[in-house]
Scaffold this motif. Sequence first.
Motif, mmCIF file in Angstrom:
data_model
loop_
_atom_site.group_PDB
_atom_site.id
_atom_site.type_symbol
_atom_site.label_atom_id
_atom_site.label_comp_id
_atom_site.label_asym_id
_atom_site.label_seq_id
_atom_site.Cartn_x
_atom_site.Cartn_y
_atom_site.Cartn_z
ATOM 1 N N PRO A 106 -3.749 6.682 -1.386
ATOM 2 C CA PRO A 106 -3.488 5.378 -2.003
ATOM 3 C C PRO A 106 -2.497 5.499 -3.161
ATOM 4 C CG PRO A 106 -5.839 5.744 -1.752
ATOM 5 C CD PRO A 106 -5.167 7.039 -1.421
ATOM 6 N N TYR A 107 -1.534 4.629 -3.185
ATOM 7 C CA TYR A 107 -0.518 4.628 -4.228
ATOM 8 C C TYR A 107 -0.868 3.700 -5.375
ATOM 9 C CZ TYR A 107 3.203 7.526 -2.355
ATOM 10 O OH TYR A 107 3.968 8.586 -1.960
ATOM 11 N N ARG A 108 -1.995 3.022 -5.266
ATOM 12 C CA ARG A 108 -2.366 2.067 -6.315
ATOM 13 C C ARG A 108 -3.878 2.062 -6.447
ATOM 14 N NH1 ARG A 108 -0.299 -2.720 -6.329
ATOM 15 N NH2 ARG A 108 1.687 -1.952 -5.772
ATOM 16 N N ASN B 205 -7.480 0.871 -6.214
ATOM 17 C CA ASN B 205 -8.128 0.096 -5.156
ATOM 18 C C ASN B 205 -7.261 -0.040 -3.910
ATOM 19 O OD1 ASN B 205 -10.484 -0.424 -6.740
ATOM 20 N ND2 ASN B 205 -9.301 -1.979 -7.841
ATOM 21 N N GLY B 206 -6.285 0.826 -3.762
ATOM 22 C CA GLY B 206 -5.441 0.815 -2.572
ATOM 23 C C GLY B 206 -6.105 1.570 -1.435
ATOM 24 N N ALA B 207 -5.536 1.437 -0.278
ATOM 25 C CA ALA B 207 -6.081 2.074 0.917
ATOM 26 C C ALA B 207 -5.180 3.241 1.328
ATOM 27 C CB ALA B 207 -6.142 1.057 2.051
ATOM 28 N N LYS B 208 -5.787 4.218 2.011
ATOM 29 C CA LYS B 208 -4.983 5.247 2.655
ATOM 30 C C LYS B 208 -4.234 4.569 3.794
ATOM 31 C CE LYS B 208 -7.856 9.227 1.621
ATOM 32 N NZ LYS B 208 -8.615 10.361 2.170
ATOM 33 N N VAL B 209 -3.049 5.083 4.101
ATOM 34 C CA VAL B 209 -2.205 4.478 5.119
ATOM 35 C C VAL B 209 -1.924 5.515 6.209
ATOM 36 C CG1 VAL B 209 0.012 3.362 5.590
ATOM 37 C CG2 VAL B 209 -1.122 2.996 3.382
ATOM 38 N N ASP C 178 0.805 -1.223 0.000
ATOM 39 C CA ASP C 178 0.000 0.000 0.000
ATOM 40 C C ASP C 178 0.836 1.271 0.000
ATOM 41 O OD1 ASP C 178 -2.559 -1.103 -0.202
ATOM 42 O OD2 ASP C 178 -2.716 -1.409 1.963
ATOM 43 N N GLU C 179 2.156 1.133 0.103
ATOM 44 C CA GLU C 179 3.033 2.301 0.102
ATOM 45 C C GLU C 179 3.892 2.373 -1.158
ATOM 46 O OE1 GLU C 179 5.164 2.857 3.812
ATOM 47 O OE2 GLU C 179 3.534 1.875 4.891
#
Length: 179
Positions: A136-138, A140-144, A28-29
């Motif tokens: 999100p870096y991708r 359907n990615g999530a915030k981190v 996710d990063e």
Amino acid sequence: MNRVLINSIKSPFFQEAWELYLSAFPIDERRELAVQEKIFTHEDYHFEIVVIENEFIGFITWWQFEGLRYIEHFATLPIHRGKGYGKSILEKFISENEEQAILEVELPNSEIDKRRIGFYERLNFKLNPHKYQQLPYRFNGAKVDLMIMSYPTKIDEVKLAKFEKDFKEKCFDGIINIV
């Protein structure tokens, strides 16, 4: 020790740097390769590999903002950790100009996260108390949930909010439109 700017996935050492990137950062990063290709086109983005006598040591990626340099990703090969290369790379980077530098670190939930924060603190980066979520870096990615560290002083909430807005516009809205 030299930092060499690369601007394409076809550049020398990119493949080694990309493999390190994939192994050094949680999914996710990090970006997907197609997104990385687009990021290379941005004039304010820098992907620099670090070499010593033509041997790949690691890389640093960073963005230039008004009065601020954001270190987005930084890693050295595992076989070169503990040799002082990371310290030397960052000391040279922050000495190159007087602008504030910021970077993100994971929350101190594990020993490795605490050691990483300690590494940056020994270089006089300051841990900031502000809540921060990496976009999100991708797809359907999530915030981190991360924390911001800054050099040479803490970053105030106004400057951090401006950075977040500018970074979203510069990278996400302007290039990859993930968010």
